[in-house]
Design an enzyme around this catalytic site. Structure first.
Site, short mmCIF file in Angstrom:
data_model
loop_
_atom_site.label_atom_id
_atom_site.label_comp_id
_atom_site.label_asym_id
_atom_site.label_seq_id
_atom_site.Cartn_x
_atom_site.Cartn_y
_atom_site.Cartn_z
CG HIS A 224 -1.80 1.19 1.33
ND1 HIS A 224 -3.07 1.23 0.79
CD2 HIS A 224 -1.59 2.42 1.89
CE1 HIS A 224 -3.60 2.42 1.01
NE2 HIS A 224 -2.74 3.16 1.69
CD GLU A 225 1.59 3.56 3.65
OE1 GLU A 225 1.84 4.63 3.06
OE2 GLU A 225 0.53 3.38 4.28
CG HIS B 233 0.35 6.14 -0.82
ND1 HIS B 233 -0.71 6.63 -1.55
CD2 HIS B 233 -0.19 5.56 0.29
CE1 HIS B 233 -1.84 6.35 -0.92
NE2 HIS B 233 -1.55 5.70 0.20
#
EC number: 3.4.24.-
Length: 619
Positions: free
Chosen positions: A20-21, A24
């Site tokens: 997820h990170e 980003h």
């Protein structure tokens, strides 16, 4: 192995947060933003390492992670040094880019989770899916809650739609009723004995108060790998591996719960002559002391008791709630003394003649009285072929289940119960009559309950502890056949996009139910609970673990896209407002508004963690 599974579970959750990170991070770099730090977890850094301009960290609090991009808050060093600057003026800063580029960066994390889920579901699909019990994903009902049965849902029915969605099994019925507080079902009564007939029902149902709405049908197979207990009522029945229990006391049986229900209902299975035809009914056995008996009939009952060779007080005898003459004819029904506390279903008619009780022929009312003191069951087993026992694709399994019955042979065998010459074998069916079930504790060792007692004793709430201990004691006395009945395995392998759609739909419905107050947070899990779920998945094999990884990854994506401040979805909403209004955001006002939401989010995660820990250590 438990430690290994726990480590794998923790790594899987960490991997999902990392992905997820990472989404980003890569998106931010792609649009020219300057990334300052990349962290898995919050709080003080347990491990940190600077590579290039980015500091990589592992935080002490494993609630998630973050990517810190230059200029995301007003306390940035460049703004502090130059009071005229805003977050929009920082080169390489988050707000220096257009709203749509910021939205791209914010959405990249959830998108990465969706891609991971698609990848996990894809691996699962192309590796053949998961081997699951037939009962878990069948559309055929094995047992229905009494409130649903009153509305027309019966064991053996097939459900097509549940609350407007294609039915996928009993878990869907549970989740739909939990989220919607109702069940709208459409399906059919299959052609077991007559023509198929469609049905629909719409009923309020709250599983938090009423329990499980229904269970899926099971094959009820005796596999032979687990021997019968020495005290089993079926120890001398001559069962072989692959025998399937299909019929019991006049009814097709579709689940272990239905079998247990029939065994514990205190009903006699009667063969009746009615207007020149043979019919079978199950009629309640009632204590004589609970019935409105005249003095004359009490004396008649005592005479009948003497003739039947029964000892004890007449009031402690079981009897059918009818006046039955010496030839076995029903003359009238008898009412209960207290109709407020219980009610009876009367299935016999005036003029009926009882010719057999529990498969045993009778000649007089004394025979009937003697036989209704205990309950003996009549069973029909089906000898399954090796082809019928092979693993089927789940999509074809329901039709195979319904088509597995040879109803002509089955009805011929069942119709002979109580005859002087019963049809004990016909085709693949075998009749076993006069089986005397026993209380569970008379068949199995009580030591098997010690583990359950130990778990119940850990409850801190004395009332809850007492409830579960009393329930264990009552379960000991439940009537049982003493046979381990297993289900048939099926190959469950829906397409990846189908799993994706179902997972996203369930997540959104859960959020909606939480927001409306129909779903309590007690049904949710935090990081500890997720690790426990993944631990269970790994212990059941790689396919099950992949399924849970995909499902949890979808839930992470949906959670982060919610339009709540401090989450990705909240920031996306602000960027959309900025793009539409063409006005810059007031960061001072926004940061003040974020504080209460941040506090609420932390408290929510703390609540979930404490709830998860209580499940681990208390139960």
């Amino acid at each position: 192995m438990t430690v290994i599974y726990f480590v794998l579970a923790a790594l899987a959750l960490g991997f999902l947060i990392l992905i997820h990170e990472l989404g980003h991070l890569l998106a931010a770099k792609a649009v020219g933003m300057t990334v300052e730090s990349f962290s898995i977890g919050f709080g003080p850094a347990l491990v940190r390492k600077k590579m290039g301009s980015i500091e990589y960290r592992i935080g002490a609090i494993p609630f998630g992670g973050y990517v810190r991009i230059k200029g995301m808050d007003r306390n940035d060093k460049e703004i502090s040094e130059d009071r005229e600057k805003t977050v929009y003026d920082i080169p390489g800063g988050f707000f220096s880019k257009s709203p749509w580029k910021r939205i791209f960066v914010l959405a990249a994390g959830p998108l990465a989770n969706i891609l991971v889920a698609l990848f996990a579901f894809g691996i699962l699909y192309f590796s053949g899916g998961r081997t699951k019990p037939f009962s878990e994903h069948t559309s055929i009902v094995g047992w229905a809650h009494p409130s649903l049965e009153q509305k027309g849902l019966r064991p053996g029915d097939r459900i097509f739609l549940c609350n407007g969605q294609v039915y996928s099994g009993n878990k869907m019925a549970f989740s739909s009723s939990l989220l919607d507080r109702k069940l709208s079902l459409q399906g059919e009564h299959p052609a077991y004995f007559s023509e198929a007939e469609s049905f629909s029902l719409d009923v309020p149902f709250n599983p938090s108060l009423e329990g499980v709405p229904c269970l899926g049908a099971s094959y009820l197979l005796y596999r032979g790998s687990e021997p019968l207990p020495e005290k089993s009522p079926l120890i001398d029945a001559g069962l072989s591996e692959g025998d399937r229990l299909v019929w019991m006391d006049g009814a097709l049986v579709f689940s272990g719960v239905q079998v247990s229900q029939i065994l514990n209902e205190k009903k006699a299975f009667l063969r009746i002559e009615r207007q020149g035809k043979i019919v079978f009914v199950r009629q309640s056995r009632v204590l004589a002391g609970d019935l409105q008996l005249t003095s004359y009939f009490k004396n008649e009952l005592i005479d009948c008791q003497y003739e039947a060779g029964l000892k004890g007080k007449w009031a402690s005898l079981y009897m059918l709630p009818y006046i039955i003459n010496s030839d076995g004819f029903v003359e009238s029904k008898i009412n209960l003394l207290n109709t407020d506390q219980q009610s009876l279903d009367y299935h016999l008619e005036l003029g009926d003649r009882i010719v057999a009780v529990d498969g045993i022929p009778v000649m007089s009312n004394a025979d009937i009285l003697r036989l209704v003191q205990d309950h003996r069951v009549s069973l029909i087993f089906q000898r399954m072929s090796s082809g019928q026992l092979s693993v089927l694709d789940q999509k074809a399994a329901d039709k195979a289940f319904i088509d597995s019955y040879d109803m002509d042979d089955l009805l011929r065998v069942a119709g002979s119960v109580g005859e002087e010459r019963e049809v004990s074998h016909l085709g693949e069916y075998r009749l076993v009559t006069r089986v005397q079930p026993k209380p569970w504790v008379h068949i199995y060792s009580e030591e098997l309950l010690d583990k359950q007692r130990a778990l119940a004793s850990k409850f801190r709430d004395e009332q809850e502890k007492r409830y579960y201990l009393e329930r264990i004691e009552s379960e000991k006395q439940r009537i049982s056949l003493g046979i381990p009945l297993k289900d048939l395995a099926v190959q469950y392998n829906p397409a990846p996009l189908v799993l994706m759609g179902e997972s996203i739909s369930d997540s959104l419905r859960t959020v909606k139910a939480l927001g409306s107050g129909r779903l309590s947070p007690q049904w949710l899990s935090g990081p500890v609970g997720i690790v426990r779920i993944l631990h269970t998945g790994w212990s059941m094999g790689i396919p099950e673990a992949l399924s849970w990884i995909g499902l949890i990854s979808i839930n992470l994506a949906v959670l982060n896209l919610l339009p709540i401040p401090v989450l990705d979805g909240g920031y996306i909403l602000l960027c959309l407002w900025e793009s539409v209004s063409r006005r810059r955001l007031n960061m001072r006002l926004i940061e003040k508004g974020l504080v209460p939401f941040m506090i609420l989010l932390i408290l929510f995660f703390v609540f979930l963690t404490l709830q998860d820990l209580s499940r681990v250590f208390i139960g």
